[in-house]
Design a protein around this motif. Structure first.
Motif, PDB file in Angstrom:
ATOM      1  N   GLN A  45      18.829 -51.307  10.873  1.00 25.00           N
ATOM      2  CA  GLN A  45      19.934 -50.449  10.076  1.00 25.00           C
ATOM      3  C   GLN A  45      21.081 -50.604  11.336  1.00 25.00           C
ATOM      4  O   GLN A  45      22.099 -49.836  10.871  1.00 25.00           O
ATOM      5  CB  GLN A  45      19.481 -49.309   9.629  1.00 25.00           C
ATOM      6  CG  GLN A  45      18.662 -49.450   8.335  1.00 25.00           C
ATOM      7  CD  GLN A  45      19.124 -50.278   7.203  1.00 25.00           C
ATOM      8  OE1 GLN A  45      20.216 -49.913   6.806  1.00 25.00           O
ATOM      9  NE2 GLN A  45      18.053 -51.161   6.778  1.00 25.00           N
ATOM     10  N   TYR A  79      20.732 -56.629   6.681  1.00 25.73           N
ATOM     11  CA  TYR A  79      20.614 -57.135   4.931  1.00 25.73           C
ATOM     12  C   TYR A  79      21.826 -57.308   4.414  1.00 25.73           C
ATOM     13  O   TYR A  79      22.085 -57.937   3.581  1.00 25.73           O
ATOM     14  CB  TYR A  79      19.603 -56.152   4.470  1.00 25.73           C
ATOM     15  CG  TYR A  79      18.333 -56.049   4.816  1.00 25.73           C
ATOM     16  CD1 TYR A  79      17.359 -57.073   4.427  1.00 25.73           C
ATOM     17  CD2 TYR A  79      17.748 -55.325   6.017  1.00 25.73           C
ATOM     18  CE1 TYR A  79      16.176 -57.195   4.876  1.00 25.73           C
ATOM     19  CE2 TYR A  79      16.463 -55.466   6.373  1.00 25.73           C
ATOM     20  CZ  TYR A  79      15.729 -56.223   5.953  1.00 25.73           C
ATOM     21  OH  TYR A  79      14.263 -56.278   6.293  1.00 25.73           O
ATOM     22  N   ASP A  80      22.748 -56.259   4.719  1.00 30.69           N
ATOM     23  CA  ASP A  80      24.270 -56.176   3.768  1.00 30.69           C
ATOM     24  C   ASP A  80      25.324 -56.468   4.990  1.00 30.69           C
ATOM     25  O   ASP A  80      25.327 -55.943   6.147  1.00 30.69           O
ATOM     26  CB  ASP A  80      24.234 -54.894   3.363  1.00 30.69           C
ATOM     27  CG  ASP A  80      23.085 -54.556   2.515  1.00 30.69           C
ATOM     28  OD1 ASP A  80      23.107 -55.264   1.339  1.00 30.69           O
ATOM     29  OD2 ASP A  80      22.354 -53.788   2.799  1.00 30.69           O
ATOM     30  N   LYS A  81      26.133 -57.490   4.486  1.00 31.84           N
ATOM     31  CA  LYS A  81      27.160 -57.774   5.382  1.00 31.84           C
ATOM     32  C   LYS A  81      28.713 -57.911   4.759  1.00 31.84           C
ATOM     33  O   LYS A  81      28.743 -58.143   3.517  1.00 31.84           O
ATOM     34  CB  LYS A  81      27.042 -58.964   6.142  1.00 31.84           C
ATOM     35  CG  LYS A  81      26.069 -58.876   7.363  1.00 31.84           C
ATOM     36  CD  LYS A  81      25.846 -60.170   7.961  1.00 31.84           C
ATOM     37  CE  LYS A  81      24.584 -60.156   8.788  1.00 31.84           C
ATOM     38  NZ  LYS A  81      23.171 -60.140   8.241  1.00 31.84           N
ATOM     39  N   TYR A 104      31.031 -59.975   0.157  1.00 32.86           N
ATOM     40  CA  TYR A 104      29.999 -59.185   0.479  1.00 32.86           C
ATOM     41  C   TYR A 104      28.565 -59.880   0.220  1.00 32.86           C
ATOM     42  O   TYR A 104      28.692 -60.957  -0.619  1.00 32.86           O
ATOM     43  CB  TYR A 104      29.768 -58.020  -0.573  1.00 32.86           C
ATOM     44  CG  TYR A 104      28.315 -57.187  -0.663  1.00 32.86           C
ATOM     45  CD1 TYR A 104      27.964 -56.591   0.541  1.00 32.86           C
ATOM     46  CD2 TYR A 104      27.603 -57.717  -1.481  1.00 32.86           C
ATOM     47  CE1 TYR A 104      26.768 -55.881   0.546  1.00 32.86           C
ATOM     48  CE2 TYR A 104      26.153 -57.090  -1.687  1.00 32.86           C
ATOM     49  CZ  TYR A 104      25.755 -56.452  -0.661  1.00 32.86           C
ATOM     50  OH  TYR A 104      24.631 -55.563  -0.598  1.00 32.86           O
ATOM     51  N   SER A 105      27.664 -59.862   1.511  1.00 37.76           N
ATOM     52  CA  SER A 105      26.284 -60.629   1.165  1.00 37.76           C
ATOM     53  C   SER A 105      25.281 -59.586   1.458  1.00 37.76           C
ATOM     54  O   SER A 105      25.366 -58.850   2.053  1.00 37.76           O
ATOM     55  CB  SER A 105      26.669 -61.725   2.527  1.00 37.76           C
ATOM     56  OG  SER A 105      26.210 -61.208   3.744  1.00 37.76           O
ATOM     57  N   ARG A 106      24.278 -60.438   0.778  1.00 38.84           N
ATOM     58  CA  ARG A 106      22.950 -59.546   0.823  1.00 38.84           C
ATOM     59  C   ARG A 106      21.788 -60.472   1.181  1.00 38.84           C
ATOM     60  O   ARG A 106      21.765 -61.696   0.489  1.00 38.84           O
ATOM     61  CB  ARG A 106      22.710 -58.915  -0.456  1.00 38.84           C
ATOM     62  CG  ARG A 106      21.283 -58.273  -0.608  1.00 38.84           C
ATOM     63  CD  ARG A 106      20.972 -57.131   0.217  1.00 38.84           C
ATOM     64  NE  ARG A 106      19.789 -56.682  -0.121  1.00 38.84           N
ATOM     65  CZ  ARG A 106      19.318 -55.459   0.412  1.00 38.84           C
ATOM     66  NH1 ARG A 106      19.994 -54.776   1.448  1.00 38.84           N
ATOM     67  NH2 ARG A 106      18.216 -54.910   0.599  1.00 38.84           N
ATOM     68  N   VAL A 108      18.598 -62.274   1.179  1.00 33.36           N
ATOM     69  CA  VAL A 108      17.775 -62.694  -0.087  1.00 33.36           C
ATOM     70  C   VAL A 108      16.368 -63.241   0.357  1.00 33.36           C
ATOM     71  O   VAL A 108      15.310 -63.091   0.009  1.00 33.36           O
ATOM     72  CB  VAL A 108      18.247 -63.302  -1.186  1.00 33.36           C
ATOM     73  CG1 VAL A 108      19.173 -62.734  -1.790  1.00 33.36           C
ATOM     74  CG2 VAL A 108      18.834 -64.697  -0.959  1.00 33.36           C
ATOM     75  N   ASP A 113      21.527 -65.755   2.527  1.00 33.37           N
ATOM     76  CA  ASP A 113      22.179 -64.613   1.957  1.00 33.37           C
ATOM     77  C   ASP A 113      22.936 -64.965   0.727  1.00 33.37           C
ATOM     78  O   ASP A 113      23.583 -66.067   0.575  1.00 33.37           O
ATOM     79  CB  ASP A 113      23.498 -64.185   2.949  1.00 33.37           C
ATOM     80  CG  ASP A 113      22.680 -63.532   4.299  1.00 33.37           C
ATOM     81  OD1 ASP A 113      21.497 -63.286   4.377  1.00 33.37           O
ATOM     82  OD2 ASP A 113      23.611 -63.041   4.958  1.00 33.37           O
ATOM     83  N   GLN A 115      26.184 -64.424  -1.610  1.00 31.88           N
ATOM     84  CA  GLN A 115      27.626 -63.885  -1.324  1.00 31.88           C
ATOM     85  C   GLN A 115      28.149 -63.738  -2.428  1.00 31.88           C
ATOM     86  O   GLN A 115      28.427 -64.698  -3.250  1.00 31.88           O
ATOM     87  CB  GLN A 115      28.137 -64.816  -0.240  1.00 31.88           C
ATOM     88  CG  GLN A 115      27.663 -64.789   1.058  1.00 31.88           C
ATOM     89  CD  GLN A 115      28.200 -65.565   2.106  1.00 31.88           C
ATOM     90  OE1 GLN A 115      28.811 -66.517   1.555  1.00 31.88           O
ATOM     91  NE2 GLN A 115      28.114 -65.404   3.540  1.00 31.88           N
TER      92      GLN A 115
END
Length: 253
Positions: A45, A79-81, A104-106, A108, A113, A115
């Motif tokens: 994190q 994980y999140d950007k 925003y990207s996650r 997976v 990712d 986006q």
């Protein structure tokens, strides 16, 4: 008496050996501020940041020179950007193909990712704004891949594919083929964009990494326009296909 001492000594020896074996681990945990036996958290994190310009280059075809940039950066966790992507071409005092994306990207999967966000076309032509949704990551055989779909505020659809591959000739000398394709559902004459398969930008660059963060390169690129986009380019007095030599720097931090 001796027969009683031997079993007692054996028990004491076993107890002492066990205590000595456990002491280093306990001391290490205490030093790190972790209670013995406690479950250690996964360190995923943290907030990190990264930016890279894959292209900071001059392009020359014998008659005129262009300056081209293509870069992106992100900040976030594993994980999140939040991403910013920027590209454009400066030629004869005019800015062309200016695209800025805010995403925003996650994560997976391990390598990809999802986006989503906004794209804004900011250059010398009329501005267009788009909603963006796509995927970015490392495809099998280590191809860097980006596939993005767009919906404009006028209801037009568009798609973009970007791919590249780093072929290590040595640990510092790297050959990179690259390709970018664009398609549009409707024509936009004000931006000289036609419907269908619109244009391609592909090249081959040979770079030398003095360090991982600084690598000058030489190469050759092809810029091609097709269909209605090619017709608009002819009417505007622009080339529909051009081979250019490139020289530039790839850098990241």
């Amino acid at each position: 008496m001796s027969t009683r001492i031997i079993p007692i000594a054996a028990v004491l020896f076993a107890f002492t050996a066990s205590a000595v074996a456990e002491t280093p681990a306990a001391n290490i945990q205490s030093t790190l501020g972790i209670e013995p036996g406690a479950i250690q958290p996964v360190m995923d994190q943290g907030i990190f940041a990264h930016a890279i310009f894959n292209q900071l280059e001059g392009r020359w075809n014998g008659s005129n020179t262009q300056f081209r940039w293509d870069g992106q950066g992100w900040i976030g966790t594993d994980y999140d950007k939040l991403w910013i992507k920027s590209e454009g071409t400066l030629s004869k005092g005019a800015l062309d193909d200016g695209q800025q994306q805010f995403l925003y990207s996650r994560a997976v999967t391990t390598y990809f990712d999802l986006q989503g966000g906004l794209r804004s076309d900011l250059d010398s032509r009329p501005t267009r704004n788009w909603a963006a949704f796509g995927i970015q990551g490392l495809a099998p055989y280590f191809f860097d891949l980006e596939v993005t779909g767009f919906v404009s505020s006028e209801g037009h659809l568009a798609g973009k594919l970007e791919a590249s591959y780093d072929l290590l000739l040595t640990q510092r000398l790297i050959l990179q083929p690259q390709i970018e394709l664009n398609v549009y559902s409707k024509s936009d004459p004000a931006r000289l964009v036609g419907s269908g398969f619109s244009d391609i930008d592909t090249g081959l660059r040979l770079r030398y990494e003095f360090s991982r963060t600084f690598a000058p390169y030489l190469g050759v690129v092809y810029e091609g326009k097709f269909g209605q986009t090619a017709n608009f380019a002819r009417q505007a007095g622009e080339s529909t296909g051009d081979v250019r030599f490139v020289f530039g720097i790839r850098t990241w931090f």
